[in-house]
Design an enzyme around this catalytic site. Structure first.
Site, PDB file in Angstrom:
ATOM      1  N   GLU A 229       1.061  -1.148  -0.168  1.00 44.97           N
ATOM      2  CA  GLU A 229      -0.516  -0.002  -0.242  1.00 44.97           C
ATOM      3  C   GLU A 229       0.833   1.270   0.030  1.00 44.97           C
ATOM      4  O   GLU A 229       0.238   2.654  -0.875  1.00 44.97           O
ATOM      5  CB  GLU A 229      -1.382   0.425   1.324  1.00 44.97           C
ATOM      6  CG  GLU A 229      -1.948   1.591   1.234  1.00 44.97           C
ATOM      7  CD  GLU A 229      -2.656   1.374   2.368  1.00 44.97           C
ATOM      8  OE1 GLU A 229      -2.808   0.411   3.310  1.00 44.97           O
ATOM      9  OE2 GLU A 229      -3.788   2.517   2.592  1.00 44.97           O
TER      10      GLU A 229
ATOM     11  N   ASP B 163      -0.669  -4.633   3.583  1.00 45.17           N
ATOM     12  CA  ASP B 163      -1.346  -3.618   3.742  1.00 45.17           C
ATOM     13  C   ASP B 163      -1.045  -3.910   5.400  1.00 45.17           C
ATOM     14  O   ASP B 163      -0.783  -4.809   5.761  1.00 45.17           O
ATOM     15  CB  ASP B 163      -3.107  -3.750   4.065  1.00 45.17           C
ATOM     16  CG  ASP B 163      -3.926  -2.980   4.257  1.00 45.17           C
ATOM     17  OD1 ASP B 163      -2.619  -1.769   4.676  1.00 45.17           O
ATOM     18  OD2 ASP B 163      -4.206  -1.919   3.983  1.00 45.17           O
TER      19      ASP B 163
ATOM     20  N   ILE C 110      -1.166  -1.790   7.346  1.00 45.98           N
ATOM     21  CA  ILE C 110      -2.156  -1.253   8.869  1.00 45.98           C
ATOM     22  C   ILE C 110      -3.589  -1.365   8.274  1.00 45.98           C
ATOM     23  O   ILE C 110      -3.352  -0.194   7.704  1.00 45.98           O
ATOM     24  CB  ILE C 110      -1.355  -0.311   9.531  1.00 45.98           C
ATOM     25  CG1 ILE C 110      -0.465   0.024   9.902  1.00 45.98           C
ATOM     26  CG2 ILE C 110      -2.888   0.415  10.513  1.00 45.98           C
ATOM     27  CD1 ILE C 110       0.472   1.306  11.085  1.00 45.98           C
ATOM     28  N   ASP C 111      -4.127  -1.995   8.305  1.00 49.24           N
ATOM     29  CA  ASP C 111      -5.638  -2.360   7.522  1.00 49.24           C
ATOM     30  C   ASP C 111      -6.372  -1.669   8.824  1.00 49.24           C
ATOM     31  O   ASP C 111      -6.304  -2.267   9.437  1.00 49.24           O
ATOM     32  CB  ASP C 111      -6.178  -3.447   6.801  1.00 49.24           C
ATOM     33  CG  ASP C 111      -7.680  -2.905   6.599  1.00 49.24           C
ATOM     34  OD1 ASP C 111      -6.786  -1.952   5.594  1.00 49.24           O
ATOM     35  OD2 ASP C 111      -8.176  -4.193   6.801  1.00 49.24           O
TER      36      ASP C 111
ATOM     37  N   THR D 148      -6.270   2.029   9.308  1.00 48.65           N
ATOM     38  CA  THR D 148      -4.904   2.798   9.478  1.00 48.65           C
ATOM     39  C   THR D 148      -6.142   4.144  10.196  1.00 48.65           C
ATOM     40  O   THR D 148      -5.600   4.649  11.626  1.00 48.65           O
ATOM     41  CB  THR D 148      -4.233   3.757   8.582  1.00 48.65           C
ATOM     42  OG1 THR D 148      -3.549   2.858   8.044  1.00 48.65           O
ATOM     43  CG2 THR D 148      -3.316   5.062   8.796  1.00 48.65           C
TER      44      THR D 148
ATOM     45  N   ASP E   2      -6.330  -4.331   0.549  1.00 46.66           N
ATOM     46  CA  ASP E   2      -7.510  -4.462   1.483  1.00 46.66           C
ATOM     47  C   ASP E   2      -8.215  -5.884   1.373  1.00 46.66           C
ATOM     48  O   ASP E   2      -8.695  -6.058   2.192  1.00 46.66           O
ATOM     49  CB  ASP E   2      -8.575  -3.368   0.866  1.00 46.66           C
ATOM     50  CG  ASP E   2      -8.253  -2.294   1.644  1.00 46.66           C
ATOM     51  OD1 ASP E   2      -6.730  -1.754   2.460  1.00 46.66           O
ATOM     52  OD2 ASP E   2      -7.977  -1.250   1.023  1.00 46.66           O
TER      53      ASP E   2
HETATM   54  C1  LIP Z   1      -9.083   1.407   5.082  1.00 44.42           C
HETATM   55  C2  LIP Z   1      -9.718  -0.053   5.148  1.00 44.42           C
HETATM   56  C3  LIP Z   1     -11.152   0.808   5.609  1.00 44.42           C
HETATM   57  C4  LIP Z   1     -11.431   1.092   4.018  1.00 44.42           C
HETATM   58  C5  LIP Z   1     -11.082   2.257   3.968  1.00 44.42           C
HETATM   59  C6  LIP Z   1      -9.131   1.271   3.767  1.00 44.42           C
HETATM   60  P1  LIP Z   1      -6.316   1.060   5.689  1.00 44.42           P
HETATM   61  O1  LIP Z   1      -7.541   0.513   4.776  1.00 44.42           O
HETATM   62  O2  LIP Z   1      -9.748  -1.399   5.598  1.00 44.42           O
HETATM   63  O3  LIP Z   1     -12.095  -0.734   6.006  1.00 44.42           O
HETATM   64  O4  LIP Z   1     -13.413   1.896   5.078  1.00 44.42           O
HETATM   65  O5  LIP Z   1     -11.197   2.531   2.859  1.00 44.42           O
HETATM   66  O6  LIP Z   1      -9.160   1.216   2.176  1.00 44.42           O
HETATM   67  O7  LIP Z   1      -5.867   2.537   4.131  1.00 44.42           O
HETATM   68  O8  LIP Z   1      -6.433   1.561   6.776  1.00 44.42           O
HETATM   69  O9  LIP Z   1      -5.297   0.353   4.840  1.00 44.42           O
END
Ligand code: LIP
Length: 279
Positions: free
Chosen positions: A70, A90, A92-93, A95, A220
């Site tokens: 990412e 990813d 940190i999914d 963030t 994601d």
């Molecule tokens: C996020 C997702 C979150 C989604 C956002 C974003 P990040 O990923 O997991 O659920 O609503 O669109 O993609 O930016 O925290 O890796």
């Protein structure tokens, strides 16, 4: 060849544990927040450090493999999926959850070979839940097999999606209208845990019956795609057609009946593709 991928998966689990430890430690300190594409698209120093940790570990052990991460893509790297063994990361999914210390934060890694997901891991590091799945070998949480609820009736279901500000007024309106359509079926409820990968794992272990989203990215979805399939669930495009990892949209469900019903309710909007630059 199969043992080679198992060795990759074992390495993936180890590096995800290390990354999860780094995230937990960072949660104890001050977090400095930066914006990416919009005021609701956030990144932190920890996202970047965790991605560097994971990528350097992979590159050292598997120098010929490709990587899509990412934060590397945000910094200009390619996000085109090839037939090469590819790690889709990813760091940190969730963030936004991380910056608020809302406890659904994970490391998500999917591994593809010839563009097909071979294995996936999602480490929900605050909960200390390690979800793992390899093609044809089942899905697990902390080593215990998991499976979807099997719910067929949308009216008895709990549905996950994510809602956030969209600067395109039409898309914003459509996103909210879609939530209204699903609630009006009616379903038991809608929840938004804030992490796509954790949402997929919640469906995989039967805590929710479906998850839909337009506008997420391959990093994601890649880890969770292996987990939902191996837990007996379905993953399809938002239209109800075949899932495409680079399409930025999906429906995940415990059964095809629920996925089809959600697809019928949803009005689509254009979100582009991860690999759009080559089109
Ligand atoms: C996020 C997702 C979150 C989604 C956002 C974003 P990040 O990923 O997991 O659920 O609503 O669109 O993609 O930016 O925290 O890796």
């Amino acid at each position: 060849m199969s043992d080679e991928w198992q060795e990759c998966m074992d390495h993936c689990v180890e590096v995800a544990k290390e990354a999860g430890k780094m995230i937990r430690e960072a949660l104890q300190k001050d977090i400095s927040i930066m914006e990416k594409s919009s005021p609701v698209d956030l990144v932190t120093e920890t996202d970047r450090k965790v991605e560097q940790l994971i990528i350097s570990s992979i590159k050292e052990k598997y120098p010929t493999h490709s990587v899509i991460g990412e934060e590397s893509v945000a910094a200009g790297a390619s996000s085109v999926l090839t037939d090469d063994p590819t790690w889709i990361i990813d760091p940190i999914d969730g963030t936004t959850n991380f910056v608020h210390r809302f406890p659904f934060v994970c490391v998500s890694i999917g591994f593809t070979v010839k563009k097909e997901v071979e294995f996936g891991i999602v480490y929900s590091c605050v909960e200390d839940k390690m979800y793992t799945a390899r093609k044809g070998k089942g899905a697990f949480c902390n080593g215990v097999p998991i499976k979807v609820s099997g719910q067929e009736d949308i009216k008895q279901s709990l549905v996950l999606t994510e809602m956030m500000f969209n600067k395109n007024p039409e898309r914003f309106k459509t996103m909210l209208a879609n939530v209204k359509s699903i609630l009006t079926i009616p379903v038991h409820g809608i929840r938004s845990p804030g992490s796509a990968a954790i949402n997929m794992c919640l469906v995989a272990c039967g805590s929710a019956d479906a998850y839909y989203h337009m506008g997420i990215y391959c990093w994601d979805m890649a880890g969770g795609a292996a987990i939902i399939r191996e837990a007996g669930g379905v993953i399809v495009d938002i239209s109800g057609g075949p899932f495409d990892l680079m399409s930025r949209r999906l429906i995940v469900a415990s059964t095809k009946a629920i996925a089809d019903r959600i697809a019928k309710e949803i009005t689509q909007f254009d979100v582009g593709r991860d690999d759009a630059k080559v089109q």
